[in-house]
Motif scaffolding. Structure first.
Motif, PDB file in Angstrom:
ATOM      1  N   MET A 131      -3.971  -5.661  -3.095  1.00  0.00           N
ATOM      2  CA  MET A 131      -2.847  -5.423  -2.573  1.00  0.00           C
ATOM      3  C   MET A 131      -2.887  -6.322  -2.110  1.00  0.00           C
ATOM      4  O   MET A 131      -1.957  -7.967  -2.068  1.00  0.00           O
ATOM      5  CB  MET A 131      -1.504  -4.563  -2.547  1.00  0.00           C
ATOM      6  CG  MET A 131      -0.375  -5.139  -2.700  1.00  0.00           C
ATOM      7  SD  MET A 131       0.030  -3.447  -3.681  1.00  0.00           S
ATOM      8  CE  MET A 131       2.122  -4.838  -2.787  1.00  0.00           C
ATOM      9  N   GLU A 188       0.110   1.887  11.692  1.00  0.00           N
ATOM     10  CA  GLU A 188       0.479   1.392  10.396  1.00  0.00           C
ATOM     11  C   GLU A 188       0.991  -0.052   9.740  1.00  0.00           C
ATOM     12  O   GLU A 188       1.747  -0.444  11.340  1.00  0.00           O
ATOM     13  CB  GLU A 188       1.732   2.002   9.951  1.00  0.00           C
ATOM     14  CG  GLU A 188       1.735   3.310   8.655  1.00  0.00           C
ATOM     15  CD  GLU A 188       2.784   3.784   7.883  1.00  0.00           C
ATOM     16  OE1 GLU A 188       3.778   3.044   7.382  1.00  0.00           O
ATOM     17  OE2 GLU A 188       3.518   5.079   8.307  1.00  0.00           O
ATOM     18  N   PRO A 192       2.479  -2.982   7.971  1.00  0.00           N
ATOM     19  CA  PRO A 192       2.263  -3.263   6.694  1.00  0.00           C
ATOM     20  C   PRO A 192       1.491  -3.811   5.552  1.00  0.00           C
ATOM     21  O   PRO A 192       0.723  -5.277   6.203  1.00  0.00           O
ATOM     22  CB  PRO A 192       3.731  -4.222   6.715  1.00  0.00           C
ATOM     23  CG  PRO A 192       3.414  -4.501   8.262  1.00  0.00           C
ATOM     24  CD  PRO A 192       2.228  -3.526   8.544  1.00  0.00           C
ATOM     25  N   GLY A 193       1.435  -3.716   3.817  1.00  0.00           N
ATOM     26  CA  GLY A 193       0.378  -4.552   3.214  1.00  0.00           C
ATOM     27  C   GLY A 193      -0.482  -4.356   3.228  1.00  0.00           C
ATOM     28  O   GLY A 193      -2.024  -4.481   2.304  1.00  0.00           O
ATOM     29  N   ASP A 239      -4.049   2.614   4.433  1.00  0.00           N
ATOM     30  CA  ASP A 239      -4.285   3.941   5.607  1.00  0.00           C
ATOM     31  C   ASP A 239      -5.498   3.990   5.937  1.00  0.00           C
ATOM     32  O   ASP A 239      -6.516   3.464   6.957  1.00  0.00           O
ATOM     33  CB  ASP A 239      -3.916   4.839   5.458  1.00  0.00           C
ATOM     34  CG  ASP A 239      -2.597   5.270   5.612  1.00  0.00           C
ATOM     35  OD1 ASP A 239      -1.836   4.780   6.615  1.00  0.00           O
ATOM     36  OD2 ASP A 239      -1.685   6.550   4.830  1.00  0.00           O
ATOM     37  N   SER A 290       5.513  -6.538  12.222  1.00  0.00           N
ATOM     38  CA  SER A 290       5.373  -7.730  11.536  1.00  0.00           C
ATOM     39  C   SER A 290       3.813  -7.787  10.739  1.00  0.00           C
ATOM     40  O   SER A 290       3.441  -7.361  11.268  1.00  0.00           O
ATOM     41  CB  SER A 290       5.848  -8.922  12.170  1.00  0.00           C
ATOM     42  OG  SER A 290       4.709  -8.437  13.736  1.00  0.00           O
ATOM     43  N   PRO A 291       4.223  -8.991  10.294  1.00  0.00           N
ATOM     44  CA  PRO A 291       2.566  -9.545   9.576  1.00  0.00           C
ATOM     45  C   PRO A 291       1.939  -9.390  10.667  1.00  0.00           C
ATOM     46  O   PRO A 291       2.573 -10.035  11.863  1.00  0.00           O
ATOM     47  CB  PRO A 291       3.034 -10.042   8.439  1.00  0.00           C
ATOM     48  CG  PRO A 291       3.912 -10.180   8.963  1.00  0.00           C
ATOM     49  CD  PRO A 291       4.774  -9.830   9.630  1.00  0.00           C
TER      50      PRO A 291
END
Lengths: 247, 362
Positions: B1, B120, B122-123, B126, B170-171
């Motif tokens: 992803m 964590e 985003p994108g 885990d 944020s990324p």
């Protein structure tokens, strides 16, 4: 924790001191994060949600980049922070989360003017920082604000509220429906989440997971829709306040 | 992803070469030219942002990266672990007295498993390498810096379990280790545990007054020598220069990157201490090399016949200004220089820790 909802009928005040049709304290900000295309932060009482929007951008997957029929695809990711609840718990990919994601995806796919962005993806990242009831409603409201900040065209605000029926027994017909529940009330009472398009009465999201008598649903819906209208005014105020900085 | 690596910068070989040559000058000219080699990016920070956590902090850097940390503590029952020492005391007639003495001193009783950290991003999943690596580096420095785990000891049957949840909101634009570490530092510094009312080995009973809660990192009058959580700073070597807190573009031309976890001076040591040091694989290793004119047939050069020949030719052109991804590690001299800059009086470690302390004081 058992909640004695019967006390409501005595003073017509709820546990946190609100009347039946009062919203909790709502605080919202947009453009909270410089790195994102759009971002928002929303507090409804003690429910705190942060939403960031990426896109419309080229999809990350190598296969299908956009949605069907030359329309943009809307992706929603909801993350529960480990510290959001009363007890620390990791929630990853459980059914409730994926159902919330699906609800938001379908709602926004039809609301946004996705045909303007073929072959692209709009990703919504929602972080739940603190949960105290009305979670889905808070997610929807925060997502709307973030999408406005990102400048994604849409026809109207999608705003949501929860409403419950306070009736404790079948006979008491004169019970009020309650607006905007907190966690305790949500555990005790049958409730629904309703999302409408701005000022209109057009319901776009409606979810009810608890059982309630048929006659009461109409009253709950009416209160919920009324709450949505007020919620729209509040969110609109936030957006306009932000816009004033540039005028 | 998601892409497995942090986002790459899209700079051409010529731009990379230019950036590197400016950073190699004496004094170096940084990407943000107003900054010196030891200057950090400006940030906005706040603490106690979450009502449901024992401690929390949010830090946003000027480039838009933002992190949120929540610290939550729960009481857990300890597993009884027989040790030769404890058994001896239980059998001895003065067991009571020794127990009392032990309560005073929880030293050495903490266990590493009482602190759990999760990162964590985003994108990222885990179990992707980046979050796992970041979490292990942060845990490692936290455990290495000493006293924290011992303060989680309640009595022989109970202890606090500390969950530190780190969220990158944020990324990951630049390598987020320093940001996450500073946010964790601030959250831990302001974390409080309910005050204990019960004594010794009773079932723990806590004071329900939050104002009476005790800080996880106790504060005294002479706040400079209090025990504080460690903080990780990033240093990068480029040519002869050392640059602290590199931004994304600067990392793309780094020769080598060091993550240095440092803790403040305590009573036993007069200066800031280094808790752990790690090298980090810089993204510059993955940048595409430039093609020099002598190897480009379009500009009158000759294309090398084999890849081995191309390699030797590139080797000769290493200092010609044509971009080649840096190879190898950090020179010893440079490492000792970095360490010195971090721990010296008024050095980077002292500066960062006192700056974070100042946020809390308001």
């Amino acid at each position: 924790m058992p909640l004695d909802t019967s006390t409501y009928s005595l003073a017509l005040l709820r546990l946190d001191g609100r009347r039946w049709n009062e919203l909790r304290n709502i605080h919202a900000q947009i453009s909270t994060q410089a790195a994102a295309d759009g971002s928002s932060y929303l507090e409804m009482g003690n429910t705190k949600v942060l939403c960031t929007v990426t896109g419309p951008a080229e999809g990350r997957q190598s296969g299908q980049r956009g949605g069907r029929d030359n329309e943009a695809k809307v992706e929603v990711e909801i993350g529960f922070a480990g510290f959001s609840g009363l007890e620390r718990r990791k929630r990853k990919n459980d059914k409730r989360t994926s159902e919330m994601q699906h609800t938001l995806e379908t709602a926004y796919s039809s609301l946004l003017l996705t045909h303007l962005y073929p072959h692209s993806t709009i990703t919504l990242n929602i972080h739940i920082l603190s949960q105290d009831g009305s979670l889905l409603a808070a997610c929807i409201n925060a997502a709307t604000l973030a999408l406005i900040d990102a400048g994604v065209p849409m026809t109207d605000y999608l705003v949501a509220c929860t409403a419950a029926s306070s009736a404790t027994s079948a006979e008491s017909d004169n019970s009020d429906p309650l607006l905007d529940l907190n966690n305790l009330e949500e555990q005790e009472l049958p409730f629904l989440t309703v999302g409408t398009l701005g000022r209109s009465d057009r319901v776009s999201v409606l979810i009810m997971e608890t059982r309630v008598r048929m006659e009461r649903v109409e009253g709950m819906l009416a209160v919920g829709i009324d709450g949505c209208k007020r919620m729209r005014e509040i969110l609109d105020g936030v957006v306009k306040e932000y816009g004033k900085r540039f005028s | 992803m998601a892409p497995p690596q942090p986002q790459q910068v899209n700079l051409s070989p010529a731009e990379l070469s230019f950036l590197r040559s400016t950073l190699c000058q004496a004094p170096p000219v940084r990407f943000d030219h107003t900054k010196g080699p030891k200057d950090f990016r400006s940030m906005r920070a706040e603490y106690d942002v979450l009502p449901g956590a024992n401690g929390s902090a949010r830090v946003a850097l000027e480039d838009g990266t933002e992190a949120l940390v929540g610290v939550k503590a729960e009481v857990e029952t300890s597993q009884w672990r027989p040790s030769p020492d404890a058994r001896g005391s239980a059998l001895a007639p003065d067991a009571e007295m020794r127990d009392a003495a032990d309560d005073e001193d929880a030293k050495g009783k903490g266990q590493n498993s009482w602190i759990e950290m999760s990162v964590e991003i985003p994108g990222f999943r885990d179990d992707d390498s980046l979050p796992v690596f970041l979490a292990s580096m942060l845990t490692e420095s936290l455990l290495a810096s000493g006293g924290l785990k011992d303060r989680l000891y309640i009595n022989t049957r109970f202890h606090w379990k500390l969950y530190i949840d780190i969220l990158l909101l944020s990324p990951p634009l630049s390598y987020p280790l320093a940001l996450l570490s500073m946010t964790t530092h601030l959250a831990l510094l302001t974390s409080r545990l309910p005050a204990l009312k019960s004594e010794k080995d009773e079932d723990p009973l806590f004071d329900d007054d939050w104002d009476a809660a005790v800080f996880l990192y106790p504060k005294s009058k002479a706040s400079a020598s209090d025990d504080k959580p460690p903080v990780i700073v990033l240093a990068m070597g480029v040519g002869p220069n050392i640059i602290f807190d590199p931004c994304m573009e600067e990392l793309a031309v780094a020769d080598s990157v060091l993550a240095i976890a440092c803790a403040n001076a305590t009573a036993s040591s007069t200066r800031a201490r280094i808790v752990s040091v790690r090298t980090i694989d810089p993204p510059s290793h993955l940048t595409p090399p430039g093609v020099p004119n002598s190897m480009n047939s379009a500009t009158g050069g000759t294309v090398p016949a084999s890849s081995a020949e191309a390699l030797t030719q590139r080797e000769l052109l290493a200092n010609s200004g044509v971009w080649t991804p840096p190879r190898g590690g950090m020179k010893r001299g440079l490492i000792s220089q970095v360490v010195k800059m971090v721990v010296e009086e008024g050095g980077v470690a002292e500066e960062v820790i006192s700056a974070l302390q100042a946020i809390e004081l308001g």
